[in-house]
Design a protein around this motif. Structure first.
Motif, PDB file in Angstrom:
ATOM      1  N   HIS A   1     -34.746  18.957  68.259  1.00  0.00           N
ATOM      2  CA  HIS A   1     -33.781  19.997  67.895  1.00  0.00           C
ATOM      3  C   HIS A   1     -33.441  20.770  69.163  1.00  0.00           C
ATOM      4  O   HIS A   1     -34.342  21.336  69.784  1.00  0.00           O
ATOM      5  N   THR A   2     -32.161  20.806  69.548  1.00  0.00           N
ATOM      6  CA  THR A   2     -31.759  21.595  70.706  1.00  0.00           C
ATOM      7  C   THR A   2     -31.365  22.982  70.227  1.00  0.00           C
ATOM      8  O   THR A   2     -30.545  23.137  69.327  1.00  0.00           O
ATOM      9  N   VAL A   3     -31.990  23.994  70.830  1.00  0.00           N
ATOM     10  CA  VAL A   3     -31.821  25.381  70.399  1.00  0.00           C
ATOM     11  C   VAL A   3     -31.271  26.176  71.574  1.00  0.00           C
ATOM     12  O   VAL A   3     -31.828  26.137  72.669  1.00  0.00           O
ATOM     13  N   ARG A   4     -30.184  26.889  71.327  1.00  0.00           N
ATOM     14  CA  ARG A   4     -29.512  27.639  72.386  1.00  0.00           C
ATOM     15  C   ARG A   4     -29.837  29.126  72.324  1.00  0.00           C
ATOM     16  O   ARG A   4     -30.316  29.637  71.318  1.00  0.00           O
ATOM     17  N   ALA A   5     -29.518  29.816  73.425  1.00  0.00           N
ATOM     18  CA  ALA A   5     -29.747  31.256  73.529  1.00  0.00           C
ATOM     19  C   ALA A   5     -29.161  31.971  72.317  1.00  0.00           C
ATOM     20  O   ALA A   5     -28.062  31.657  71.863  1.00  0.00           O
ATOM     21  N   GLY A   6     -29.929  32.906  71.797  1.00  0.00           N
ATOM     22  CA  GLY A   6     -29.534  33.679  70.630  1.00  0.00           C
ATOM     23  C   GLY A   6     -30.188  33.200  69.349  1.00  0.00           C
ATOM     24  O   GLY A   6     -30.188  33.910  68.348  1.00  0.00           O
ATOM     25  N   SER A   7     -30.766  32.003  69.371  1.00  0.00           N
ATOM     26  CA  SER A   7     -31.397  31.443  68.174  1.00  0.00           C
ATOM     27  C   SER A   7     -32.904  31.683  68.197  1.00  0.00           C
ATOM     28  O   SER A   7     -33.505  31.861  69.254  1.00  0.00           O
ATOM     29  N   THR A   8     -33.486  31.638  67.006  1.00  0.00           N
ATOM     30  CA  THR A   8     -34.923  31.806  66.839  1.00  0.00           C
ATOM     31  C   THR A   8     -35.472  30.611  66.082  1.00  0.00           C
ATOM     32  O   THR A   8     -34.845  30.132  65.135  1.00  0.00           O
ATOM     33  N   VAL A   9     -36.631  30.146  66.490  1.00  0.00           N
ATOM     34  CA  VAL A   9     -37.298  28.996  65.888  1.00  0.00           C
ATOM     35  C   VAL A   9     -38.688  29.435  65.446  1.00  0.00           C
ATOM     36  O   VAL A   9     -39.393  30.097  66.212  1.00  0.00           O
ATOM     37  N   ASN A  10     -39.085  29.083  64.240  1.00  0.00           N
ATOM     38  CA  ASN A  10     -40.459  29.306  63.802  1.00  0.00           C
ATOM     39  C   ASN A  10     -41.137  27.954  63.645  1.00  0.00           C
ATOM     40  O   ASN A  10     -40.632  27.071  62.957  1.00  0.00           O
ATOM     41  N   VAL A  11     -42.278  27.791  64.298  1.00  0.00           N
ATOM     42  CA  VAL A  11     -43.079  26.576  64.172  1.00  0.00           C
ATOM     43  C   VAL A  11     -44.234  26.895  63.226  1.00  0.00           C
ATOM     44  O   VAL A  11     -45.072  27.740  63.546  1.00  0.00           O
ATOM     45  N   PRO A  12     -44.260  26.247  62.050  1.00  0.00           N
ATOM     46  CA  PRO A  12     -45.334  26.522  61.099  1.00  0.00           C
ATOM     47  C   PRO A  12     -46.711  26.111  61.641  1.00  0.00           C
ATOM     48  O   PRO A  12     -46.816  25.187  62.453  1.00  0.00           O
TER      49      PRO A  12
END
Length: 166
Positions: A84-95
């Protein structure tokens, strides 16, 4: 029922420019320990991560939640084998317990905030990395023996910090 206020705990203001901020160099990344588990009674920690192009940790998993907010650049998260490519401004939660890792795919340095709950990752990074003077400090030039020792220490301490490398 909400417990009484604990007056022994104080307000924490996280400022990376504060001389008391600890900076850790680990695998080419520089991490600022903004809020430590010691300051939150172990509830969480907040780490400001600067990751060079191509940088990131090896595949791993741990039994705590980990959340990243991308501030600059693009980070490719591999989560349970899917990218998954995630750009500035986004948030990711890893369970908790999920296998994952990330790579900076920006073509330039990237920056993100990492919150772990409960805390412990801050202490783990401090114990296995090298303390540096700040963001602009170059990563230490480690000998092959020093790199081997750092990897050994990371693997040896991983279980104490509820983590495992895959």
């Amino acid at each position: 029922m909400i417990p009484d206020d604990d007056p022994t705990r104080s307000l924490t203001v996280a400022d990376p420019a504060d001389p008391a901020t600890t900076f850790v160099s680990l695998v080419g990344n520089t991490y600022a320990m903004l809020i430590t588990g010691e300051q939150t009674d172990g509830r969480y920690c907040l780490i400001d991560m600067r990751v060079p192009d191509g940088g990131g940790p090896p595949p791993h998993r741990h039994d705590f939640e980990e959340m990243f907010t991308i501030l600059e650049g693009e980070i490719e998260f591999t989560f349970r084998g899917e990218k998954h490519t995630v750009r500035a401004g986004s948030t990711v939660n890893v369970p908790a317990n999920a296998p994952h890792f990330f790579r900076n795919v920006s073509g330039a340095p990237a920056r993100m905030l990492c919150m772990c709950t409960p805390a412990g990752q801050d202490e783990y990074f401090t114990r296995i990395g090298t303390t540096v003077d700040g963001w602009d400090a170059p990563p230490p030039r480690l000998t092959d023996d020093e790199v081997t020792e750092q990897r050994r220490r990371a693997a040896e301490l991983a279980s104490a910090y509820r983590s495992e490398f895959l």
